[in-house]
Design an enzyme around this catalytic site. Structure first.
Site, PDB file in Angstrom:
ATOM      1  N   ARG A 285       0.815  -1.212   0.000  1.00  0.00           N
ATOM      2  CA  ARG A 285       0.000   0.000   0.000  1.00  0.00           C
ATOM      3  C   ARG A 285       0.856   1.272   0.000  1.00  0.00           C
ATOM      4  O   ARG A 285       0.466   2.277  -0.589  1.00  0.00           O
ATOM      5  CB  ARG A 285      -1.006  -0.039   1.164  1.00  0.00           C
ATOM      6  CG  ARG A 285      -2.119  -1.030   0.852  1.00  0.00           C
ATOM      7  CD  ARG A 285      -3.156  -1.198   1.951  1.00  0.00           C
ATOM      8  NE  ARG A 285      -4.253  -2.019   1.429  1.00  0.00           N
ATOM      9  CZ  ARG A 285      -5.246  -2.520   2.157  1.00  0.00           C
ATOM     10  NH1 ARG A 285      -5.312  -2.285   3.464  1.00  0.00           N
ATOM     11  NH2 ARG A 285      -6.196  -3.252   1.598  1.00  0.00           N
TER      12      ARG A 285
ATOM     13  N   HIS B 213      -7.332   0.029  -6.757  1.00  0.00           N
ATOM     14  CA  HIS B 213      -6.678  -1.244  -6.441  1.00  0.00           C
ATOM     15  C   HIS B 213      -5.997  -1.235  -5.061  1.00  0.00           C
ATOM     16  O   HIS B 213      -5.798  -0.199  -4.474  1.00  0.00           O
ATOM     17  CB  HIS B 213      -5.728  -1.705  -7.552  1.00  0.00           C
ATOM     18  CG  HIS B 213      -4.489  -0.890  -7.748  1.00  0.00           C
ATOM     19  ND1 HIS B 213      -3.445  -1.333  -8.513  1.00  0.00           N
ATOM     20  CD2 HIS B 213      -4.142   0.343  -7.313  1.00  0.00           C
ATOM     21  CE1 HIS B 213      -2.504  -0.407  -8.526  1.00  0.00           C
ATOM     22  NE2 HIS B 213      -2.900   0.606  -7.814  1.00  0.00           N
ATOM     23  N   GLU B 214      -5.745  -2.421  -4.565  1.00  0.00           N
ATOM     24  CA  GLU B 214      -5.200  -2.592  -3.206  1.00  0.00           C
ATOM     25  C   GLU B 214      -6.123  -1.985  -2.151  1.00  0.00           C
ATOM     26  O   GLU B 214      -5.660  -1.467  -1.134  1.00  0.00           O
ATOM     27  CB  GLU B 214      -3.796  -1.977  -3.087  1.00  0.00           C
ATOM     28  CG  GLU B 214      -2.773  -2.515  -4.056  1.00  0.00           C
ATOM     29  CD  GLU B 214      -2.238  -3.880  -3.667  1.00  0.00           C
ATOM     30  OE1 GLU B 214      -2.339  -4.268  -2.496  1.00  0.00           O
ATOM     31  OE2 GLU B 214      -1.729  -4.575  -4.569  1.00  0.00           O
ATOM     32  N   GLY B 215      -7.417  -2.050  -2.408  1.00  0.00           N
ATOM     33  CA  GLY B 215      -8.395  -1.523  -1.443  1.00  0.00           C
ATOM     34  C   GLY B 215      -8.843  -0.134  -1.819  1.00  0.00           C
ATOM     35  O   GLY B 215      -8.047   0.804  -1.800  1.00  0.00           O
TER      36      GLY B 215
END
Lengths: 600, 600
Positions: free
Chosen positions: A298, A441-443
């Protein structure tokens, strides 16, 4: 070209003055390094970024990878750039020397990656995913898995992916269905479909190692029943040589608005007898294993956003200096020559906003990277725990703040270019399209907001949130001593007081069992706390700029003046928004919560 | 498909309840119309939009027009759709019956265009430019020019363009260099290069009529020396038949991030003996002539932004209702089925924000269109003058507010779709790319801000600004009478008080000769006044919703409840930002103005 990826003076300021990355050299792990060796790695990354990556960034946008005869074909420049990168050893920048790594401090290793992202986020994607997957194996995998898979990945011979998403379950990982059948030999056979697998197929490397989330036959439902598997595209023999093709197939490519250089694939595992996979870590602990690496992933997303914003800013700055257009307000004589765009106040405002966003975002991401090292290497357990807690707390902000504000920087870069910015003749429109992935992306923002407000601020009885507030208060206290910073300090204090009250209110609401109400505006909380934290990083930059102007720094006086003005900008233009948002949050507003489907 | 372009209930509410477009039927010009005939035109436009335009919107994005052998080639669907449009007579929707028009009120005529833009902004571009150019000739041209050029344009046989921009002079029109040499026969020969000419070449129509800004040999420098010329691609004989090819050449196509269906061209006038052109209106009065039509063109840009936002919102709404993902907060049992996305508060918040932006933007643009008719047809000269003044004042807001907030709506529509929204399998990413042009063309935000704060708010001693404030005050007074609206009324009052003070302060600053300082944050002023005006339109929608719930309206109770919640949303989430921006403006902040080139 290099100057269009980063301002070297700012990079030096951030690393050596603001974050004092040299202090990490006191950790044993980095004791062989010096400022010179760190800088050599950065210079190398910048050179590769400018000469091998930036040079084909537009090309892979225009000619994105194609699915032909069951294979992925792409521009040859991608492989060439990645081969050069591999040869530099930068793929394993953060790894141990004995693993072929450079053992660089996290901030420097991340920065090397960031420079490549700013140059060409599409091509960097393949290396980035490989590094992430290799790191995951290094932390969670067996010694054998590390040797057989992670080492060739760090050397760039194998590439890697992360296979999380399935068509029916995006953010809701607990609902994924990929099955893993145990075999007598201790391996598993996997069956399932994955989508959005970046770098899921290509011919850039000898092999591709997929890190796949799936379920064992007896797994409990939901997130507690997810395991992590290593599934090679081509099976690897004990001696490291390549064996048979595994039972997994490329089902198609997904075409995106931007980030086009990185293939996004649909993969089918187990169309025949099942894809051979190996359990990584403990059964049913896959999500935790994956999330172990998520902090760094992140930070990577945040830094990617920052660097796309940063390069866009530098392009806009160059353009505003060169392009002549119009006359100053008050100049009525049309016979006078047109002036450079930068002479117009609104253009300067847009450039200053970009500077505030991208340099603030860089400070934020590097702060995260510094905590990664402190968490691992600080002398006392207490300091390590504190760093780990602060990093956990800041991660949703590091992931999301840049992906909002540095995307906005890209939009402003287009605006500075006017009509030209909207054309594909200039690169700024691509940065904007590329960067639009990062809030997803990635949350997504929504997920990060729930993570921050639902978990992070209250974890360990809120001690890390308190510690963060305390650090911010300390900075405010120091800044108050300087006339030049007193206003900014005052504004940040208002913001932090407001956010402290809001946090108490929402925590109390959660504690009273009204979690849904408390979390209804979690995305706004995420944004407001993010602005506050970046306001803090700007005030810290202001303090270092004051030092610099007093002879305690290595940059030019104009550079430090610019930092002070960007600090002013942030306090005057951005922080007041925190106050208005905090009012809404404090009132535990339910406008959106109360809205009924039929009323839309 | 039609429901994805607009919510028909909202369209009816806005036209017949909020703006009461039927009141325009009292103007003699529209006396043959009835609600039924207006609705018939809208239904026709919606049908053409859905069946002929929306159906190839993605196609012309994927296969944009190409420059081959000196010609522009494009997908055949474009011509087919435009031929259908031509056959409906909608090209001349606002024109007189005797010119082959439909003599529709401006709000309805604009809305017909808006529906086509929402369906396919690329293909609509050709028709939109033709209508704009024809309108310009109808207002500024000679009787002969109207007959020979404008009538075939309104019938769709000829298409048109607007040729303003030159490579070295974007927003700075005063610096354009195209020369026009007078000839003995009263015509001119033009020499110059134009860029960003949308629809500058194609084979969609028998001829293309270019409206070109240029300079006469003796013209004064700057904006006071610009004349308007009509330059046909193919010369038109007196009997209306086509003659020789004129001396203008397509130099190339410009490739854009979005809006790809509309060719953007570079045109060279006069590579040989000069392009034959005809003066339109008075010499050296070209900019004024062009700007005469600019109000309507800018409403068109605003409405285009709104409709792209609107269709994106409806797509996101459908997706959020269908797609199941995750579980409500508090539901810990992973065996329960996933719920539709719309069940999540953050998704509802994003949908509500989109609703507030696009329905607020539509109300704003239709308000502008109502003023267009009042300005022309109101009974008293006083009323006509007031309408003209209010329209002038609101135009920069109508142009810019939607192009910021409805672009944000498109971004939120992507976010609701998650990863899918970033792919080209779903249309929302295209709406976002298409809409990104709108903050740039027809005057950037920066230009609009200077127009609003530098000219419009203080014109006629500020009487139109005062009149606007007075109208807003009246609405606030009415809304206070209703408990359900009292909070929103109070918040709008705070905003309007703040903006009144700010306006006084900045006007005084200008009057003291500090124009540069006063205008340094004109873009922020534009934004804050825009938010206030849209807050007003939301409060007016709230009033009509209260009426509706009391039986005085034609829509469903749920629809009116939704309007009230969107009104709440706007007051609670959006208006507080006006207060913080107003503080900055009141302080006549010079942070950006003071920033020096070398400090970036």
């Amino acid at each position: 070209m290099q100057q269009r990826i980063i301002n070297p003076e700012d990079l030096a300021f951030q690393l050596y003055e603001l974050h004092d990355v040299e202090q990490t050299l006191r950790f044993g792990r980095y004791s062989d390094h010096s400022r010179e060796t760190l800088q050599a790695a950065l210079d190398l990354a910048l050179k590769v970024a400018a000469e091998e990556f930036a040079t084909h960034a537009r090309l892979v946008d225009e000619e994105e990878p194609r699915f032909e005869n069951g294979r992925v074909t792409m521009r040859p420049e991608v492989k060439r750039a990645l081969d050069v990168l591999k040869d530099t050893g930068l793929m394993a920048a953060s790894q141990d020397y004995e693993r072929g790594g450079m053992q660089l401090p996290a901030a420097v290793a991340q920065m090397c990656v960031g420079l490549l992202k700013g140059a060409n986020v599409g091509t960097q994607g393949y290396a980035g995913l490989t590094i992430a997957a290799a790191n995951l194996i290094m932390v969670q995998g067996s010694e054998e898995q590390q040797e057989r898979y992670a080492e060739p990945m760090m050397a760039g011979r194998f590439f890697g992916t992360m296979c999380l998403t399935e068509p029916h379950a995006g953010s809701s990982l607990g609902d994924l269905r990929t099955r893993a059948q145990p075999r007598a030999d201790g391996s598993y056979r996997l069956f399932g479909n994955k989508i959005y697998i970046s770098g899921g197929d290509h011919e850039l490397s000898d092999n591709i190692i997929h890190m796949v989330l799936g379920r064992l036959p007896d797994a409990p439902p939901g997130v507690k029943g997810i395991s992590l598997f290593l599934v090679p595209k081509i099976l690897v023999n004990e001696d490291g040589s390549l064996g048979e093709r595994n039972d997994l197939a490329l089902a198609g490519l997904i075409h995106k608005m931007g980030y086009r250089g990185t293939t996004s694939t649909m993969l089918n595992f187990g169309e025949k007898d099942g894809a051979v996979g190996y359990l990584v870590g403990e059964p049913n602990n896959g999500l935790a294993a994956m999330f172990h690496m998520m902090n760094e992933a992140r930070i990577g997303v945040g830094l990617g956003s920052v660097m796309l914003g940063y390069t866009g800013y530098l392009h806009a700055l160059d353009y505003a200096r060169e392009r002549r257009q119009g006359r100053p307000i008050g100049e009525k004589d049309p016979n006078t020559p047109q002036v450079p765009l930068i002479r117009h106040a609104d253009i300067r405002r847009m450039l200053l906003a970009q500077k505030a966003y991208v340099e603030g975002g860089l400070a934020l991401c590097l702060q995260g990277a510094m905590l990664v090292d402190e968490k691992k290497h600080a002398a006392s357990e207490e300091a390590r725990k504190m760093a780990a807690g602060l990093l956990d707390l800041l991660t949703p902000i590091i992931k999301s703040w840049p992906s909002r504000y540095c995307l906005e920087a890209n939009s402003l870069a287009i605006q500075v270019h006017g009509g030209y910015g909207y054309t594909r003749e200039y690169p700024v429109e691509q940065f904007y399209r590329d960067n639009r992935l990062n809030p997803i992306h990635e949350g997504t923002h929504g997920i990060q907001g729930l993570d921050l407000l639902g978990r992070k601020v209250s974890m360990a009885d809120g001690q890390f949130f308190q510690a963060l507030m305390h650090r911010i208060d300390t900075t405010i206290g120091e800044a108050r001593e300087h006339d030049r910073l007193a206003e900014s300090a005052g504004r940040l204090e208002q913001a932090i007081r407001a956010m402290a009250t809001v946090t108490d209110t929402l925590n109390a609401e959660k504690a009273s069992g009204n979690a849904e109400k408390a979390l209804a505006n979690a995305s706004l909380y995420l944004d407001a706390l993010g602005q506050t934290v970046v306001g803090w990083l700007w005030l810290r930059q202001g303090l270092k700029a004051v030092d610099g102007l007093n002879g305690k720094g290595g940059q030019s006086a104009q550079f430090y003046e610019g930092k002070l003005k960007a600090c002013d900008y942030f306090a005057r233009y951005e922080l007041p928004g925190v106050i208005s948002t905090s009012e809404l949050l404090k009132a535990v507003d339910t406008t959106a919560l109360d809205m009924v489907d039929e009323q839309f």
